[in-house]
Design an enzyme around this catalytic site. Structure first.
Site, short mmCIF file in Angstrom:
data_model
loop_
_atom_site.label_atom_id
_atom_site.label_comp_id
_atom_site.label_asym_id
_atom_site.label_seq_id
_atom_site.Cartn_x
_atom_site.Cartn_y
_atom_site.Cartn_z
N GLY A 12 4.42 0.16 -8.78
CA GLY A 12 3.80 -0.08 -7.48
C GLY A 12 4.54 -1.11 -6.64
O GLY A 12 5.53 -1.71 -7.10
N VAL A 14 3.60 -4.11 -5.65
CA VAL A 14 3.53 -5.48 -6.17
C VAL A 14 4.25 -5.59 -7.51
O VAL A 14 5.00 -6.53 -7.76
CB VAL A 14 2.05 -5.94 -6.28
CG1 VAL A 14 1.96 -7.31 -6.93
CG2 VAL A 14 1.39 -5.96 -4.90
N SER A 40 3.54 8.22 -14.78
CA SER A 40 4.83 7.54 -14.54
C SER A 40 5.62 7.28 -15.82
O SER A 40 6.63 6.57 -15.77
CB SER A 40 4.58 6.20 -13.85
OG SER A 40 3.93 6.38 -12.63
N CYS A 130 -3.81 -11.38 -0.32
CA CYS A 130 -2.55 -11.74 0.35
C CYS A 130 -2.77 -12.60 1.60
O CYS A 130 -2.05 -13.57 1.83
CB CYS A 130 -1.77 -10.49 0.69
SG CYS A 130 -2.78 -9.10 1.21
N GLN A 157 -2.02 -7.52 9.63
CA GLN A 157 -1.60 -7.25 8.26
C GLN A 157 -0.80 -5.94 8.15
O GLN A 157 -1.20 -4.91 8.68
CB GLN A 157 -2.82 -7.21 7.34
CG GLN A 157 -3.52 -8.56 7.27
CD GLN A 157 -4.73 -8.60 6.36
OE1 GLN A 157 -5.75 -9.16 6.75
NE2 GLN A 157 -4.66 -8.05 5.18
N SER A 160 2.00 -2.35 3.82
CA SER A 160 2.30 -2.48 2.39
C SER A 160 1.15 -3.15 1.65
O SER A 160 1.05 -3.03 0.43
CB SER A 160 3.60 -3.25 2.16
OG SER A 160 3.51 -4.52 2.76
N GLY A 161 0.29 -3.86 2.37
CA GLY A 161 -0.91 -4.43 1.76
C GLY A 161 -1.85 -3.36 1.23
O GLY A 161 -2.74 -3.63 0.43
N ARG A 236 -5.17 -4.27 10.71
CA ARG A 236 -3.98 -3.60 10.16
C ARG A 236 -3.05 -3.24 11.32
O ARG A 236 -3.52 -2.71 12.35
CB ARG A 236 -4.41 -2.33 9.43
CG ARG A 236 -3.31 -1.67 8.65
CD ARG A 236 -2.92 -2.42 7.41
NE ARG A 236 -3.94 -2.34 6.36
CZ ARG A 236 -3.92 -3.07 5.27
NH1 ARG A 236 -2.98 -3.97 5.05
NH2 ARG A 236 -4.88 -2.95 4.37
N HIS A 243 2.70 -10.19 6.56
CA HIS A 243 1.41 -10.41 7.24
C HIS A 243 1.55 -11.61 8.19
O HIS A 243 2.16 -12.63 7.83
CB HIS A 243 0.32 -10.76 6.22
CG HIS A 243 -0.18 -9.61 5.40
ND1 HIS A 243 0.30 -8.33 5.50
CD2 HIS A 243 -1.15 -9.57 4.45
CE1 HIS A 243 -0.35 -7.54 4.65
NE2 HIS A 243 -1.24 -8.28 4.00
N1 LIG Z 1 0.17 -5.02 -1.62
C1 LIG Z 1 -0.27 -6.26 -1.40
O1 LIG Z 1 0.10 -6.93 -0.41
C2 LIG Z 1 -1.22 -6.89 -2.36
C3 LIG Z 1 -1.49 -8.22 -2.21
C4 LIG Z 1 -2.37 -8.84 -3.07
C5 LIG Z 1 -2.95 -8.08 -4.07
N2 LIG Z 1 -2.68 -6.76 -4.20
C6 LIG Z 1 -3.33 -6.03 -5.27
O2 LIG Z 1 -2.36 -5.65 -6.27
C7 LIG Z 1 -2.75 -4.43 -6.87
C8 LIG Z 1 -1.61 -3.42 -6.76
O3 LIG Z 1 -1.30 -3.19 -5.39
P1 LIG Z 1 -0.01 -2.38 -4.93
O4 LIG Z 1 0.09 -2.63 -3.47
O5 LIG Z 1 1.16 -2.68 -5.80
O6 LIG Z 1 -0.49 -0.86 -5.20
P2 LIG Z 1 0.40 0.44 -5.41
O7 LIG Z 1 1.72 0.31 -4.72
O8 LIG Z 1 -0.48 1.58 -5.03
O9 LIG Z 1 0.69 0.50 -7.00
C9 LIG Z 1 -0.35 0.64 -7.95
C10 LIG Z 1 0.20 0.51 -9.36
O10 LIG Z 1 -0.89 0.54 -10.29
C11 LIG Z 1 -0.67 1.58 -11.23
N3 LIG Z 1 -1.97 2.17 -11.62
C12 LIG Z 1 -2.97 2.55 -10.80
N4 LIG Z 1 -3.99 3.04 -11.54
C13 LIG Z 1 -3.61 2.96 -12.84
C14 LIG Z 1 -4.21 3.33 -14.08
N5 LIG Z 1 -5.44 3.85 -14.13
N6 LIG Z 1 -3.53 3.09 -15.22
C15 LIG Z 1 -2.30 2.56 -15.20
N7 LIG Z 1 -1.67 2.20 -14.05
C16 LIG Z 1 -2.31 2.40 -12.89
C17 LIG Z 1 0.21 2.60 -10.50
O11 LIG Z 1 0.88 3.39 -11.44
P3 LIG Z 1 1.37 4.88 -11.03
O12 LIG Z 1 2.58 4.72 -10.14
O13 LIG Z 1 1.71 5.47 -12.36
O14 LIG Z 1 0.22 5.54 -10.35
C18 LIG Z 1 1.15 1.63 -9.75
O15 LIG Z 1 2.13 1.13 -10.65
C19 LIG Z 1 -4.05 -4.02 -6.17
O16 LIG Z 1 -5.14 -4.52 -6.91
C20 LIG Z 1 -3.96 -4.73 -4.84
O17 LIG Z 1 -5.22 -4.95 -4.27
C21 LIG Z 1 -1.81 -6.13 -3.37
#
Ligand SMILES: NC(=O)c1ccc[n+]([C@@H]2O[C@H](COP(=O)([O-])OP(=O)(O)OC[C@H]3O[C@@H](n4cnc5c(N)ncnc54)[C@H](OP(=O)(O)O)[C@@H]3O)[C@@H](O)[C@H]2O)c1
Length: 340
Positions: A12, A14, A40, A130, A157, A160-161, A236, A243
């Site tokens: 993902g 993050v 994956s 974030c 924001q 990518s969030g 957004r 952000h």
């Molecule tokens: N993006 C930001 O700015 C930000 C900031 C603070 C916090 N966060 C938090 O960080 C977390 C991840 O965000 P992201 O933006 O990186 O999301 P993302 O790009 O959608 O990536 C999600 C990741 O989680 C994995 N995943 C999802 N469901 C799963 C499951 N059931 N079992 C195993 N792996 C699973 C996905 O794997 P696959 O590729 O195999 O599906 C992928 O590696 C979220 O909780 C989000 O709220 C994000």
């Protein structure tokens, strides 16, 4: 001797940044594993100059691993974080699942590093939202000097969030506007995000505010000071990464804008770019890939006795998520686990 480190959610937005930052900051790693969902399995991700093949979180045994950085969303965190914690592996979680749990510390190292010792109750540490992370980095040194009473913040924001799907939606929708053959309807976002702004992030609450707005209030109180009043409007915008926040602050004591600039210039984690001339401020595109929380446009608010306004920008995938999580891991290492 270093640490055995797990990165869950490694495919993902993050998770990939976590791997980059662990390598960049030379976190003392003896062994590292990248986990994601079964679909994956075998996907290659980079860790410095190495390539890791992703394994399945569902079948992974956390026994013997020291630290797990989680970025998999709340649903998967609910299943797998307690398993990791019960196996003796300290979880640093990016989802919102544990942030408001009184037995789980919510940490921004520049602000409340001392909270690290609370990790032992559940073997879990929470990483903030974030938009909160960058804001409290900017507020903390000003609060120490003049005691903040109230904050009014509007956020801008990036997509990518909202994860990989959010970035894809902006990219594909933008292309489809130039080439209307491929219609890309709103799916991840509530309305068209390309060439638009959307005043909704996360769900609506009974109060009329959104959950993202509520998070900024609750998390600022938990991390910085429960007495600070916060009101937020979270928006957004069609920016890929970074952000931005327009922050208005009311203090108990008077704080001159020049002194505020001096304080911010010296504060940990902050880069002040504030030239009061055309272009003499930071924009999100300039903060991508950077560690700092940038502050610009510091000025007096003459409508109240003790007020300042400022502009705050940071890479949401870094300080807003992956960097903060790695900083927590460094803190855990230096203050608690003491290996490496
Ligand atoms: N993006 C930001 O700015 C930000 C900031 C603070 C916090 N966060 C938090 O960080 C977390 C991840 O965000 P992201 O933006 O990186 O999301 P993302 O790009 O959608 O990536 C999600 C990741 O989680 C994995 N995943 C999802 N469901 C799963 C499951 N059931 N079992 C195993 N792996 C699973 C996905 O794997 P696959 O590729 O195999 O599906 C992928 O590696 C979220 O909780 C989000 O709220 C994000």
């Amino acid at each position: 001797m270093g640490y055995k480190v797990v990165v869950a959610g490694a495919t993902g937005n993050v998770g990939r940044e976590m791997l980059n930052i662990l390598a960049e900051r030379e976190f003392p790693v003896d062994e590292i594993v990248a986990l994601a969902s079964r679909k994956s399995l075998g996907t290659e991700v980079s860790f410095g100059d190495k390539t890791l093949k992703t394994k399945d979180l569902d079948t992974f045994d956390f026994t013997g691993w020291d630290i797990a950085l989680f970025a998999v969303g709340s649903d998967a965190t609910k299943i797998y974080a307690p398993k990791a914690a019960a196996a003796g592996c300290v979880v640093i979680d990016n989802s919102s699942l544990y942030r408001y749990d009184p037995d789980v510390p919510l940490i921004v190292p520049e602000v409340n590093a001392e909270a690290i010792h609370g990790y032992a109750k559940k073997n879990i540490i929470a990483n903030p939202n974030c938009s909160t992370a960058q804001m409290v980095v900017a507020l903390k040194p000003l609060h120490d000097r003049a005691r903040i009473k109230r904050v009014v913040v509007a956020t801008y924001q990036s997509v990518s969030g909202a994860g990989k799907e959010g970035m894809d939606e902006l990219w594909n929708q933008t292309k489809s506007i130039y080439n209307p053959v491929d219609d890309v309807p709103a799916k991840k976002f509530q309305k068209q995000i390309a060439f638009n702004v959307i005043p909704q992030i996360d769900v609506f609450l009974d109060s009329g505010e959104t959950k993202e707005e509520w998070k900024m209030v609750a998390e600022t109180k938990k991390i910085l000071d429960p007495k600070i009043k916060v009101t937020a409007t979270c928006v957004r915008v069609p920016v890929f990464v970074g952000h931005s926040e327009a922050i208005n602050i009311e203090f108990e004591d008077f704080l001159d804008w020049q002194e505020a600039q001096d304080i911010l210039r010296e504060a940990p984690g902050i880069m002040l770019i504030d030239k009061r001339e055309p272009g003499g401020y930071i924009t999100p595109i300039e903060c991508v890939g950077e560690y700092a929380t940038y502050v610009s446009r510091v000025r007096q608010d003459s409508t109240i006795d003790n007020g300042l306004s400022l502009w705050c920008v940071s890479d949401n995938l870094r300080k807003g998520a992956a960097l903060n999580a790695v900083q927590i891991a460094e803190l855990l290492g230096s203050k608690v686990l003491k290996k490496g």
